[in-house]
Motif scaffolding. Sequence first.
Motif, PDB file in Angstrom:
ATOM      1  N   SER A 189      34.842  18.291 -21.794  1.00 18.18           N
ATOM      2  CA  SER A 189      35.645  19.387 -21.248  1.00 18.18           C
ATOM      3  C   SER A 189      34.753  20.549 -20.816  1.00 18.18           C
ATOM      4  CB  SER A 189      36.650  19.881 -22.288  1.00 18.18           C
ATOM      5  OG  SER A 189      35.977  20.568 -23.328  1.00 18.18           O
ATOM      6  N   VAL A 190      35.264  21.350 -19.911  1.00 21.81           N
ATOM      7  CA  VAL A 190      34.537  22.547 -19.480  1.00 21.81           C
ATOM      8  C   VAL A 190      34.332  23.474 -20.678  1.00 21.81           C
ATOM      9  CG1 VAL A 190      34.628  24.590 -17.997  1.00 21.81           C
ATOM     10  CG2 VAL A 190      35.307  22.364 -17.099  1.00 21.81           C
TER      11      VAL A 190
ATOM     12  N   ASP B 296      28.389  26.347 -11.533  1.00 17.42           N
ATOM     13  CA  ASP B 296      29.530  25.435 -11.436  1.00 17.42           C
ATOM     14  C   ASP B 296      30.671  25.912 -12.329  1.00 17.42           C
ATOM     15  OD1 ASP B 296      28.043  23.690  -9.773  1.00 17.42           O
ATOM     16  OD2 ASP B 296      27.242  22.643 -11.530  1.00 17.42           O
ATOM     17  N   ILE B 297      30.317  26.348 -13.524  1.00 15.73           N
ATOM     18  CA  ILE B 297      31.316  26.855 -14.468  1.00 15.73           C
ATOM     19  C   ILE B 297      31.967  28.118 -13.903  1.00 15.73           C
ATOM     20  CG2 ILE B 297      31.691  27.765 -16.790  1.00 15.73           C
ATOM     21  CD1 ILE B 297      30.957  24.776 -16.815  1.00 15.73           C
ATOM     22  N   ALA B 298      31.155  28.988 -13.309  1.00 14.20           N
ATOM     23  CA  ALA B 298      31.689  30.232 -12.735  1.00 14.20           C
ATOM     24  C   ALA B 298      32.671  29.934 -11.610  1.00 14.20           C
ATOM     25  CB  ALA B 298      30.551  31.121 -12.231  1.00 14.20           C
ATOM     26  N   ILE B 299      32.365  28.972 -10.768  1.00 14.66           N
ATOM     27  CA  ILE B 299      33.271  28.605  -9.675  1.00 14.66           C
ATOM     28  C   ILE B 299      34.606  28.153 -10.252  1.00 14.66           C
ATOM     29  CG2 ILE B 299      33.681  26.913  -7.841  1.00 14.66           C
ATOM     30  CD1 ILE B 299      30.609  27.008  -7.336  1.00 14.66           C
ATOM     31  N   ASP B 300      34.561  27.374 -11.328  1.00 14.85           N
ATOM     32  CA  ASP B 300      35.782  26.847 -11.939  1.00 14.85           C
ATOM     33  C   ASP B 300      36.556  27.915 -12.699  1.00 14.85           C
ATOM     34  OD1 ASP B 300      37.394  24.408 -12.804  1.00 14.85           O
ATOM     35  OD2 ASP B 300      36.855  25.292 -14.741  1.00 14.85           O
ATOM     36  N   ARG B 301      35.847  28.773 -13.424  1.00 20.02           N
ATOM     37  CA  ARG B 301      36.501  29.695 -14.347  1.00 20.02           C
ATOM     38  C   ARG B 301      36.650  31.125 -13.844  1.00 20.02           C
ATOM     39  NH1 ARG B 301      36.940  27.743 -19.718  1.00 20.02           N
ATOM     40  NH2 ARG B 301      37.513  25.577 -19.397  1.00 20.02           N
ATOM     41  N   ASP B 302      35.774  31.540 -12.926  1.00 19.84           N
ATOM     42  CA  ASP B 302      35.779  32.941 -12.481  1.00 19.84           C
ATOM     43  C   ASP B 302      35.436  32.987 -11.002  1.00 19.84           C
ATOM     44  OD1 ASP B 302      35.878  35.695 -12.510  1.00 19.84           O
ATOM     45  OD2 ASP B 302      33.948  35.954 -13.503  1.00 19.84           O
ATOM     46  N   GLY B 303      36.308  32.378 -10.198  1.00 19.08           N
ATOM     47  CA  GLY B 303      36.058  32.200  -8.772  1.00 19.08           C
ATOM     48  C   GLY B 303      35.763  33.464  -7.990  1.00 19.08           C
ATOM     49  N   GLY B 304      36.167  34.638  -8.494  1.00 17.20           N
ATOM     50  CA  GLY B 304      35.917  35.887  -7.789  1.00 17.20           C
ATOM     51  C   GLY B 304      34.633  36.577  -8.182  1.00 17.20           C
ATOM     52  N   SER B 305      33.867  35.980  -9.090  1.00 21.68           N
ATOM     53  CA  SER B 305      32.637  36.627  -9.560  1.00 21.68           C
ATOM     54  C   SER B 305      31.508  36.475  -8.548  1.00 21.68           C
ATOM     55  CB  SER B 305      32.200  36.033 -10.900  1.00 21.68           C
ATOM     56  OG  SER B 305      31.726  34.706 -10.719  1.00 21.68           O
ATOM     57  N   ALA B 306      30.522  37.347  -8.655  1.00 17.14           N
ATOM     58  CA  ALA B 306      29.347  37.262  -7.783  1.00 17.14           C
ATOM     59  C   ALA B 306      28.620  35.938  -7.992  1.00 17.14           C
ATOM     60  CB  ALA B 306      28.407  38.438  -8.053  1.00 17.14           C
ATOM     61  N   LEU B 307      28.520  35.484  -9.243  1.00 19.75           N
ATOM     62  CA  LEU B 307      27.852  34.216  -9.521  1.00 19.75           C
ATOM     63  C   LEU B 307      28.585  33.063  -8.845  1.00 19.75           C
ATOM     64  CD1 LEU B 307      25.683  32.521 -10.859  1.00 19.75           C
ATOM     65  CD2 LEU B 307      27.040  32.566 -12.968  1.00 19.75           C
TER      66      LEU B 307
ATOM     67  N   ASP C 184      30.480  33.254  -6.143  1.00 17.05           N
ATOM     68  CA  ASP C 184      30.266  33.388  -4.701  1.00 17.05           C
ATOM     69  C   ASP C 184      28.901  32.829  -4.301  1.00 17.05           C
ATOM     70  OD1 ASP C 184      32.732  34.595  -4.424  1.00 17.05           O
ATOM     71  OD2 ASP C 184      31.929  36.630  -4.274  1.00 17.05           O
ATOM     72  N   ILE C 185      27.871  33.193  -5.044  1.00  9.99           N
ATOM     73  CA  ILE C 185      26.516  32.736  -4.750  1.00  9.99           C
ATOM     74  C   ILE C 185      26.427  31.216  -4.908  1.00  9.99           C
ATOM     75  CG2 ILE C 185      24.124  32.781  -5.570  1.00  9.99           C
ATOM     76  CD1 ILE C 185      24.731  35.786  -6.313  1.00  9.99           C
ATOM     77  N   SER C 186      27.011  30.711  -5.979  1.00 12.63           N
ATOM     78  CA  SER C 186      26.932  29.281  -6.271  1.00 12.63           C
ATOM     79  C   SER C 186      27.698  28.445  -5.267  1.00 12.63           C
ATOM     80  CB  SER C 186      27.463  29.016  -7.678  1.00 12.63           C
ATOM     81  OG  SER C 186      26.679  29.693  -8.632  1.00 12.63           O
ATOM     82  N   ALA C 187      28.776  28.973  -4.711  1.00 14.37           N
ATOM     83  CA  ALA C 187      29.590  28.226  -3.763  1.00 14.37           C
ATOM     84  C   ALA C 187      29.078  28.333  -2.325  1.00 14.37           C
ATOM     85  CB  ALA C 187      31.035  28.720  -3.818  1.00 14.37           C
ATOM     86  N   ALA C 188      28.190  29.263  -2.064  1.00 18.48           N
ATOM     87  CA  ALA C 188      27.701  29.491  -0.701  1.00 18.48           C
ATOM     88  C   ALA C 188      26.782  28.365  -0.251  1.00 18.48           C
ATOM     89  CB  ALA C 188      26.947  30.820  -0.631  1.00 18.48           C
ATOM     90  N   ASP C 189      26.741  28.132   1.062  1.00 14.46           N
ATOM     91  CA  ASP C 189      25.787  27.185   1.622  1.00 14.46           C
ATOM     92  C   ASP C 189      24.394  27.700   1.355  1.00 14.46           C
ATOM     93  OD1 ASP C 189      27.776  25.529   2.625  1.00 14.46           O
ATOM     94  OD2 ASP C 189      27.807  26.536   4.567  1.00 14.46           O
TER      95      ASP C 189
END
Length: 73
Positions: A20-21, A52-63, A65-70
Amino acid sequence: RTTIGELASRHLRTVGPDVSVDEAVRIFREAAVRRVPVVEDDRPVGIVTIGDIAIDRDGGSALADISAADPNT
């Protein structure tokens, strides 16, 4: 002339693909790491990161955003 073997971590924490996450977050915190190998049947199948965790759990965070960017090219 340093080799990768000299730089690599010796005491790895790993997770399985079905963990689990919440469990992964616990491992990140306890081990104070940013990346954890994902292993299945003693074979590496991926890496999970705090991004990856930040994208799943805190999608609006700077981390997130950075992690999801190309990546920059």
